[in-house]
Motif scaffolding. Structure first.
Motif, PDB file in Angstrom:
ATOM      1  N   ASP A 161     -49.628   6.463 -54.064  1.00  0.00           N
ATOM      2  CA  ASP A 161     -49.633   5.058 -53.472  1.00  0.00           C
ATOM      3  C   ASP A 161     -49.271   3.828 -54.365  1.00  0.00           C
ATOM      4  O   ASP A 161     -50.080   3.652 -55.192  1.00  0.00           O
ATOM      5  N   ALA A 162     -48.143   3.461 -54.357  1.00  0.00           N
ATOM      6  CA  ALA A 162     -47.557   2.317 -55.343  1.00  0.00           C
ATOM      7  C   ALA A 162     -48.323   1.194 -55.297  1.00  0.00           C
ATOM      8  O   ALA A 162     -48.620   0.975 -56.276  1.00  0.00           O
ATOM      9  N   ASP A 163     -48.687   0.786 -54.040  1.00  0.00           N
ATOM     10  CA  ASP A 163     -49.351  -0.388 -54.101  1.00  0.00           C
ATOM     11  C   ASP A 163     -50.833  -0.199 -54.733  1.00  0.00           C
ATOM     12  O   ASP A 163     -51.409  -1.259 -55.231  1.00  0.00           O
ATOM     13  N   PHE A 164     -51.508   0.663 -54.280  1.00  0.00           N
ATOM     14  CA  PHE A 164     -52.871   1.243 -54.893  1.00  0.00           C
ATOM     15  C   PHE A 164     -52.679   1.391 -56.401  1.00  0.00           C
ATOM     16  O   PHE A 164     -53.500   0.740 -57.072  1.00  0.00           O
ATOM     17  N   LEU A 165     -51.670   2.000 -57.105  1.00  0.00           N
ATOM     18  CA  LEU A 165     -51.580   2.042 -58.422  1.00  0.00           C
ATOM     19  C   LEU A 165     -51.336   0.689 -59.028  1.00  0.00           C
ATOM     20  O   LEU A 165     -52.089   0.410 -60.182  1.00  0.00           O
ATOM     21  N   ALA A 166     -50.692  -0.405 -58.303  1.00  0.00           N
ATOM     22  CA  ALA A 166     -50.409  -1.560 -58.745  1.00  0.00           C
ATOM     23  C   ALA A 166     -51.506  -2.329 -59.021  1.00  0.00           C
ATOM     24  O   ALA A 166     -51.865  -2.988 -59.943  1.00  0.00           O
ATOM     25  N   ARG A 167     -52.317  -2.171 -57.897  1.00  0.00           N
ATOM     26  CA  ARG A 167     -53.859  -3.198 -57.830  1.00  0.00           C
ATOM     27  C   ARG A 167     -54.695  -2.496 -59.011  1.00  0.00           C
ATOM     28  O   ARG A 167     -55.533  -3.053 -59.585  1.00  0.00           O
ATOM     29  N   ALA A 168     -54.889  -1.131 -59.325  1.00  0.00           N
ATOM     30  CA  ALA A 168     -55.632  -0.547 -60.176  1.00  0.00           C
ATOM     31  C   ALA A 168     -55.044  -0.795 -61.582  1.00  0.00           C
ATOM     32  O   ALA A 168     -55.788  -0.836 -62.735  1.00  0.00           O
ATOM     33  N   LEU A 173     -57.307  10.333 -57.837  1.00  0.00           N
ATOM     34  CA  LEU A 173     -56.126  10.430 -58.876  1.00  0.00           C
ATOM     35  C   LEU A 173     -55.011  10.777 -57.703  1.00  0.00           C
ATOM     36  O   LEU A 173     -53.920  10.236 -58.018  1.00  0.00           O
ATOM     37  N   PHE A 174     -55.240  11.424 -56.754  1.00  0.00           N
ATOM     38  CA  PHE A 174     -54.076  11.873 -55.656  1.00  0.00           C
ATOM     39  C   PHE A 174     -53.605  10.338 -54.997  1.00  0.00           C
ATOM     40  O   PHE A 174     -52.498  10.069 -55.055  1.00  0.00           O
ATOM     41  N   ARG A 175     -54.362   9.707 -54.794  1.00  0.00           N
ATOM     42  CA  ARG A 175     -54.223   8.091 -54.184  1.00  0.00           C
ATOM     43  C   ARG A 175     -53.433   7.511 -55.294  1.00  0.00           C
ATOM     44  O   ARG A 175     -52.469   6.771 -54.977  1.00  0.00           O
ATOM     45  N   LEU A 176     -53.835   7.514 -56.213  1.00  0.00           N
ATOM     46  CA  LEU A 176     -53.358   6.585 -57.565  1.00  0.00           C
ATOM     47  C   LEU A 176     -51.806   7.023 -57.773  1.00  0.00           C
ATOM     48  O   LEU A 176     -50.964   6.262 -58.079  1.00  0.00           O
ATOM     49  N   GLN A 196     -45.755   2.374 -64.570  1.00  0.00           N
ATOM     50  CA  GLN A 196     -46.216   2.559 -63.013  1.00  0.00           C
ATOM     51  C   GLN A 196     -45.177   3.447 -62.138  1.00  0.00           C
ATOM     52  O   GLN A 196     -45.675   4.536 -61.608  1.00  0.00           O
ATOM     53  N   ARG A 197     -43.864   3.335 -62.196  1.00  0.00           N
ATOM     54  CA  ARG A 197     -42.975   4.033 -61.548  1.00  0.00           C
ATOM     55  C   ARG A 197     -42.689   5.557 -62.269  1.00  0.00           C
ATOM     56  O   ARG A 197     -42.509   6.527 -61.514  1.00  0.00           O
ATOM     57  N   LEU A 198     -43.061   5.381 -63.310  1.00  0.00           N
ATOM     58  CA  LEU A 198     -42.973   6.993 -64.210  1.00  0.00           C
ATOM     59  C   LEU A 198     -44.179   7.653 -63.605  1.00  0.00           C
ATOM     60  O   LEU A 198     -44.008   8.834 -63.398  1.00  0.00           O
ATOM     61  N   LEU A 199     -45.477   6.970 -63.405  1.00  0.00           N
ATOM     62  CA  LEU A 199     -46.487   7.701 -62.999  1.00  0.00           C
ATOM     63  C   LEU A 199     -46.267   8.304 -61.664  1.00  0.00           C
ATOM     64  O   LEU A 199     -47.047   9.145 -61.228  1.00  0.00           O
ATOM     65  N   LEU A 200     -45.678   7.556 -60.794  1.00  0.00           N
ATOM     66  CA  LEU A 200     -45.755   7.918 -59.110  1.00  0.00           C
ATOM     67  C   LEU A 200     -44.945   9.266 -59.238  1.00  0.00           C
ATOM     68  O   LEU A 200     -43.894   9.508 -59.676  1.00  0.00           O
ATOM     69  N   TRP A 201     -45.581  10.351 -58.346  1.00  0.00           N
ATOM     70  CA  TRP A 201     -45.057  11.281 -57.852  1.00  0.00           C
ATOM     71  C   TRP A 201     -43.594  11.063 -56.956  1.00  0.00           C
ATOM     72  O   TRP A 201     -43.636  10.145 -56.184  1.00  0.00           O
ATOM     73  N   PRO A 202     -42.405  11.738 -57.283  1.00  0.00           N
ATOM     74  CA  PRO A 202     -41.399  11.408 -56.605  1.00  0.00           C
ATOM     75  C   PRO A 202     -41.467  11.907 -55.096  1.00  0.00           C
ATOM     76  O   PRO A 202     -41.107  11.284 -54.393  1.00  0.00           O
ATOM     77  N   LYS A 203     -41.985  13.084 -54.908  1.00  0.00           N
ATOM     78  CA  LYS A 203     -42.489  13.668 -53.727  1.00  0.00           C
ATOM     79  C   LYS A 203     -43.828  14.020 -53.453  1.00  0.00           C
ATOM     80  O   LYS A 203     -44.395  15.136 -53.878  1.00  0.00           O
ATOM     81  N   PRO A 204     -44.478  12.990 -53.035  1.00  0.00           N
ATOM     82  CA  PRO A 204     -45.990  13.217 -52.985  1.00  0.00           C
ATOM     83  C   PRO A 204     -46.315  14.389 -52.221  1.00  0.00           C
ATOM     84  O   PRO A 204     -45.637  14.885 -51.134  1.00  0.00           O
TER      85      PRO A 204
END
Length: 665
Positions: free
Chosen positions: A394-401, A388-391, A411-419
């Motif tokens: 990591d924008a590219d990994f999220l897009a692939r999944a 889940l951390f990687r998902l 997808q942009r909404l799910l990404l942490w703004p500051k990982p």
């Protein structure tokens, strides 16, 4: 003959005889408990067997505890002759017998007791007369007879009505004495059947769910003792409120928890829009892809050395093994199977050289360094947090999944703004807990319970429902709720959808006839229904409740509280969450407590945040500033509907700001 014969119209010796039977039954229960306490686990064989037996004996002793303020029996059936059953049966909370094994009280869950709830003049079920008992504390003070063998109609029961309307303080009570026929049908549903109950306020849906759990434990004791029964409620305050019901029925070993307690106490703050996306069932496929994307294509074969010999498994063979396992098993067992398959190939080569290796050699090869290194490089060991951390970082990994299951905006909404720096330092939200649980089950299969009771299910996200469904995939469930009381952004609109995500093919039944909330109060709250749940039938109440509603513009809180304190019963002062401290401070000099999300406060006067009111009830409810309750959250009208339907006797609405338009129409 009148429909009911009340105790004052019957000779006092009849009442005295019933009181004597109660005294005899209590003495017999004490003897049963004393006998259970005298038993010893020392006779069991080894230490483990002794511990198990002692635990069972302790449970038995706890289940036989007498509650002096609780009626030991509440009904009596006088049966027609013609079978082997006793002519007179006393129906109560548990079975009680004397020293000769003669039943003095029959458990309400026994098949013969069903007639107490279902018999009618149209279908007397071999019952000539049903007798209801009235109590004050634990003392039997009255009784009421209903003749069933003579046809005609039975009017309202005064004892039944008084029991339903009796003021209360403290936790919720059981309703075994007042279960209605439609409720009894749900309670006695078979163990393999999942039941979904759409229940309007005051219809007793929570009590029905708890009593069904007690009934199933009685009917299928051995089976459910192995697999377990669990109650899942919306918060700890709710669990505290219902905590006494099952023990009062003799069921002391049932787990009760919240969704957070089950999935993990994660509470990092999060935008509701993000939580809504995370709660969508589409995330299940995204998570599955994300997990399996961690498997990489093998580029090298395996070389295993034993003595002077080297055994090789070619790279294409490794790829074939990985391909055959991928997606056909859970991730964790797949890793173990890969190691065993590689070891098997090595053993084949050993046999080709004339060796005779056995299973111990294969296990040794599977645990060897070359095999472990290859497995780790191709099929890495993972925990849910890593995936889940990687998902989420990591924008590219999220897009692939995600593929096409999530839009670019989602997808942009799910990404942490500051990982975070790493998955071990990540702070997870409540919505993340369901995602982590999904991943955990993809890695290792989660065991199933025998039965799951889920209350306020309309507020659960699809991913939370999937998590609960995994807990009863080999069992059944009782799903309780009210679509009109959905207060989360992801609240359900259909019970069929809820059952689908729970993974259960259940029957949906609706309870619309209320017994607790006065009609005047319920009709007032129902003005909100066209705006929050237009497809639901308006609830009805058996209790007229004339004078139970008071709406005051500019009324003072302390005045309303003092008026309520002059009456008998519990008081819930329900206020907007933001006003809790202010209202509590205004009660200076008036004894009270404040209900918190993790507290189990017991006090006659409770200040209750509106967000915690769901599932609770009080004899007298005072609601402060409905407009602020509505404005506090997106589904504020649904929250107000919840708040207005917590009253059992009176509802007082205090407001300075204008009321919502729906309440003034």
């Amino acid at each position: 003959m009148p429909a009911h014969q009340l105790a004052p119209d019957i000779p006092t010796d009849v009442l005295a005889a019933e009181q004597a039977h109660l005294a005899e039954s209590r003495a017999a229960l004490r003897a049963m408990r004393a006998h259970a306490q005298s038993l010893s686990a020392d006779a069991a064989g080894d230490w483990v067997s002794q511990q198990i037996l002692q635990s069972l004996l302790d449970q038995r002793v706890a289940a036989l505890a007498d509650h002096p303020d609780t009626p030991l029996f509440f009904g009596r059936l006088d049966r027609a002759a013609g079978d082997d059953l006793p002519g007179v049966i006393y129906v109560g909370r548990r079975h009680v017998h004397d020293g000769n094994s003669r039943p003095l009280v029959v458990d309400w869950r026994a098949p013969v007791s069903r007639a107490f709830y279902q018999a009618s003049p149209a279908d007397p079920m071999d019952v000539v007369r049903r007798r209801r008992f009235g109590y004050h504390g634990g003392a039997l003070t009255a009784f009421e007879d209903e003749p069933l063998a003579e046809g005609g109609e039975i009017g309202p029961s005064r004892i039944l009505t008084e029991e339903i309307e009796r003021p209360r303080t403290g936790p919720m009570r059981d309703i075994v004495a007042t279960i209605q026929p439609d409720q009894d049908e749900i309670v006695r549903s078979t163990v393999g059947q999942t039941v979904c109950v759409q229940g309007a306020p005051g219809t007793g849906k929570t009590a029905v769910g708890l009593h069904r759990a007690a009934y199933l434990l009685f009917t299928h004791r051995e089976r459910l003792a192995r697999s377990g029964v669990m109650i899942v409620g919306p918060n700890r305050a709710f669990l505290s409120y219902i905590s006494s019901v099952l023990p009062a029925l003799g069921e002391v070993k049932v787990d009760q928890t919240t969704v957070a307690g089950l999935l993990g106490e994660h509470a990092a703050p999060e935008d509701p829009a993000v939580s809504t996306v995370k709660g969508d069932a589409r995330l299940a496929k995204v998570l599955e892809r994300a997990l399996w994307l961690h498997i990489v294509k093998p580029e090298e074969g395996l070389v295993y050395s034993r003595g002077a010999h080297r055994f090789r498994v070619a790279d294409y063979e490794v790829r074939e093994i990985v391909a055959s396992l991928r997606g056909t098993t859970r991730y964790g067992p797949g890793r173990a199977a890969l190691a065993q398959r590689l070891a098997h190939q090595v053993l084949v080569r050993m046999e080709q050289r004339g060796d005779s290796p056995d299973d111990r050699v294969q296990d040794s090869v599977a645990r060897s360094k070359p095999v472990k290194q290859l497995v780790d490089s191709v099929w890495p060991k993972l925990v849910p947090e890593q995936v889940l951390f990687r998902l989420l970082s990591d924008a590219d990994f999220l897009a692939r999944a995600a593929k096409t299951d999530l839009s670019p905006d989602e997808q942009r909404l799910l990404l942490w703004p500051k990982p975070y720096r790493g998955w071990k330092s990540a702070k997870w939200s409540a919505a993340d807990a369901a995602l982590l649980d999904e991943l955990a089950d993809l890695i290792e299969r989660r065991p199933s319970l025998g039965h799951l009771v889920v209350d306020e299910a309309q507020d659960l996200s699809e991913m939370q429902l999937r998590a609960l469904g995994r807990r009863c995939r080999n069992g059944s469930a009782t799903v309780l709720g009210d679509l009109a009381q959905g207060t989360t952004p992801w609240s359900a609109r259909s019970w069929r959808t809820v059952l689908e995500h729970l993974g259960q093919d259940g029957e949906v039944t609706e309870l619309t006839l209320g017994f607790r909330v006065p009609r005047e109060v319920l009709d007032y709250a129902a003005r909100l229904l066209p705006s929050i749940a237009p497809d639901l039938a308006a609830p009805r109440s058996l209790r007229p409740g004339a004078g139970s509603l008071s709406v005051r513009q500019g009324g003072e809180v302390t005045t309303a509280v003092r008026e309520a304190l002059d009456r008998e019963g519990s008081i819930g002062l329900i206020v907007p969450d933001a006003m809790v401290a202010e209202v509590s401070g205004a009660l200076d000099g008036i004894a009270h407590a404040v209900l918190g999300p993790d507290s189990a406060e017991e006090h006659r006067l409770l200040v209750v945040p509106a967000s915690l009111a769901k599932g609770l009830e009080y004899d007298h409810v005072i609601v402060v500033e409905p407009a602020d309750i509505v404005e506090a959250e997106p589904r504020g009208l649904a929250r107000l509907y919840v708040v207005l339907t917590r009253a059992v006797t009176t509802l007082t609405v205090l407001h300075h700001k204008p009321l919502p338009a729906q309440l003034t129409a």
